[in-house]
Design a protein around this motif. Structure first.
Motif, PDB file in Angstrom:
ATOM      1  N   PRO A 257     -64.667  48.175  -5.475  1.00  0.00           N
ATOM      2  CA  PRO A 257     -65.294  48.180  -6.802  1.00  0.00           C
ATOM      3  C   PRO A 257     -66.216  49.387  -6.967  1.00  0.00           C
ATOM      4  CG  PRO A 257     -65.503  46.028  -5.752  1.00  0.00           C
ATOM      5  CD  PRO A 257     -65.019  46.974  -4.702  1.00  0.00           C
ATOM      6  N   ASP A 286     -57.679  42.684 -13.826  1.00  0.00           N
ATOM      7  CA  ASP A 286     -58.468  42.440 -12.618  1.00  0.00           C
ATOM      8  C   ASP A 286     -58.634  40.954 -12.334  1.00  0.00           C
ATOM      9  OD1 ASP A 286     -60.480  41.444 -14.259  1.00  0.00           O
ATOM     10  OD2 ASP A 286     -61.822  43.150 -14.001  1.00  0.00           O
ATOM     11  N   LYS A 288     -60.923  38.864 -12.849  1.00  0.00           N
ATOM     12  CA  LYS A 288     -61.515  38.030 -13.889  1.00  0.00           C
ATOM     13  C   LYS A 288     -60.681  37.988 -15.165  1.00  0.00           C
ATOM     14  CE  LYS A 288     -66.372  37.876 -12.583  1.00  0.00           C
ATOM     15  NZ  LYS A 288     -67.769  38.044 -13.064  1.00  0.00           N
ATOM     16  N   SER A 290     -59.775  40.643 -16.919  1.00  0.00           N
ATOM     17  CA  SER A 290     -60.071  41.773 -17.807  1.00  0.00           C
ATOM     18  C   SER A 290     -58.983  42.834 -17.686  1.00  0.00           C
ATOM     19  CB  SER A 290     -61.430  42.385 -17.459  1.00  0.00           C
ATOM     20  OG  SER A 290     -62.464  41.428 -17.601  1.00  0.00           O
ATOM     21  N   SER A 311     -64.364  46.944 -11.323  1.00  0.00           N
ATOM     22  CA  SER A 311     -65.746  46.463 -11.243  1.00  0.00           C
ATOM     23  C   SER A 311     -65.854  45.176 -10.443  1.00  0.00           C
ATOM     24  CB  SER A 311     -66.308  46.230 -12.655  1.00  0.00           C
ATOM     25  OG  SER A 311     -65.525  45.273 -13.356  1.00  0.00           O
ATOM     26  N   GLU A 312     -64.711  44.523 -10.180  1.00  0.00           N
ATOM     27  CA  GLU A 312     -64.710  43.236  -9.492  1.00  0.00           C
ATOM     28  C   GLU A 312     -63.811  43.273  -8.263  1.00  0.00           C
ATOM     29  OE1 GLU A 312     -66.554  40.725 -10.371  1.00  0.00           O
ATOM     30  OE2 GLU A 312     -67.278  41.520 -12.283  1.00  0.00           O
ATOM     31  N   ALA A 313     -64.271  42.621  -7.185  1.00  0.00           N
ATOM     32  CA  ALA A 313     -63.427  42.437  -6.011  1.00  0.00           C
ATOM     33  C   ALA A 313     -62.480  41.265  -6.253  1.00  0.00           C
ATOM     34  CB  ALA A 313     -64.282  42.179  -4.776  1.00  0.00           C
ATOM     35  N   PRO A 345     -64.307  43.821  -1.114  1.00  0.00           N
ATOM     36  CA  PRO A 345     -65.739  43.889  -1.430  1.00  0.00           C
ATOM     37  C   PRO A 345     -66.337  45.226  -1.033  1.00  0.00           C
ATOM     38  CG  PRO A 345     -65.188  41.829  -0.335  1.00  0.00           C
ATOM     39  CD  PRO A 345     -63.984  42.707  -0.218  1.00  0.00           C
TER      40      PRO A 345
END
Length: 376
Positions: A257, A286, A288, A290, A311-313, A345
């Motif tokens: 990320p 991703d 989530k 998005s 932006s997210e793992a 991460p």
């Protein structure tokens, strides 16, 4: 959208009942022959209509029977390190699923039924078929007319589940030879490889399976512990109807990320040639849900590159949709290729493994040398 559901509802009409007369000679067999309580079987399975043939392992354990003598079967599926468990109710007549499986197994019922249990459309406990001779088991009605006969074609010794099996080969031909290897007194086929019903080569494999393990157990085999497998580039898959092959590259190999990742898309035709000046859509969703990128591009020299920052793992889905232009057709045919990647991460991978083990999940990573993404 064109799909190779040649052995499903859209592309195949099974008419095994036409040949329902029990053979008067030869060794007879049916799905479920010699099945016993406590028997387990583990297979590797792939089916084109499930993630373009992505392989998975399935273990069946015959634990009990209901009041109709159907088998209540414990099922464990392992795909890319992820473990799914549940139950199938299998018909005592054809050893195919009846009713609905548990929700977790729903995506796997069709590829399992239409591969290792596919032959249940031609033979059954009340319609046993000869493994020898030339008696036809049934016919496949191909799109465009004509029919294909399914029948014994010989014998062969095969290696599976750590031993040699004397098998009878049930086969048919349409573009390529498709075969299913059956052992007498064993409830399901030992292995099988069937090609899609098309004559346009190279012909994709519709389904393939082989027996990995079998034995007897008083209890269901213990499922393995789930683990997250981190894919490494390049990943390769075919599009919806196997018209194109798509390779996906990225660097750095470890996607993190907040750090830019450069993706490379390479498109090939069925003969392995780069496809130049073809339009395609590149989309990434991703962990989530998005959408990070969803735009149309044009290959140059069969390639395209894109830079994306996550932006997210967690897991992410990549879809490359090649827009196939046909003369006289206003709208292009969408040929999709799907990939699954993992964003690790930000903290060191070693620490991630330790933390994951505390919650029963193992992260497995393989070191690869740095790969250069094809450049435009």
């Amino acid at each position: 959208m064109i799909r190779y559901t040649a052995y499903g509802l859209m592309g195949l009409l099974i008419m095994a009942g036409v040949f329902a007369t029990k053979t008067a000679y030869g060794q007879e067999w049916y799905p479920g022959e010699n099945v016993q309580q406590g028997l387990y079987m583990k297979y590797q399975v792939s089916h084109f209509d499930y993630k373009r043939g992505a392989p998975f392992e399935v273990t069946l354990w015959f634990g009990s029977q209901d009041d109709r003598k159907n088998w209540i079967t414990d099922v464990t599926v392992v795909e890319k390190g992820q473990v799914v468990t549940g139950k199938f109710t299998l018909s005592s007549i054809t050893l195919t699923p009846v009713g609905f499986p548990s929700d977790e197994l729903q995506p796997y019922q069709a590829p399992i039924k239409d591969s290792i249990m596919w032959i249940g459309g031609y033979a059954s406990k009340i319609n046993q078929k000869s493994l020898t001779g030339s008696k036809v088991w049934g016919v496949i009605a191909a799109i465009g007319g004509g029919s294909i006969t399914v029948a014994p074609v010989g014998t062969e010794m095969v290696q599976a589940a750590g031993k040699s099996w004397d098998t009878y080969v049930i086969g048919w031909h349409y573009g390529e030879d498709s075969k299913i290897w059956v052992a007498d007194n064993f409830p399901l086929p030992i292995s099988g490889k069937a090609f899609a019903l098309t004559t346009q080569k190279p012909i994709p494999v519709q389904f393939e399976f082989r027996l990995l393990e079998t034995g007897m157990s008083d209890t269901a085999p213990k499922p393995p512990v789930s683990k997250v497998e981190i894919p490494t580039p390049p990943l390769t898959t075919t599009t919806t109807s196997a018209i194109f092959k798509v390779d996906l590259y990225w660097e750095p190999v470890s996607i993190e990320p907040g750090k830019p990742t450069k993706f490379g898309v390479v498109v090939f035709d069925q003969q392995g040639n780069l496809v130049d000046n073809v339009r395609y859509l590149f989309k990434i969703v991703d962990a989530k849900g998005s959408i990070l990128i969803d735009d149309q591009f044009l290959t140059e020299g069969g390639q395209g590159t894109h830079e994306v920052t996550f932006s997210e793992a967690g897991g992410a889905d990549v879809t490359v949709t090649v827009l196939r232009e046909l003369p006289g057709v206003a709208e292009p045919i969408r040929e999709e290729a799907d990939f699954e990647i993992v964003v690790v991460p930000e903290f060191p991978l070693g620490l991630a493994i330790v933390m994951a083990s505390l919650i029963g999940i193992m992260i497995v990573a393989t070191r690869f040398k740095k790969l250069n993404i094809p450049r435009l």
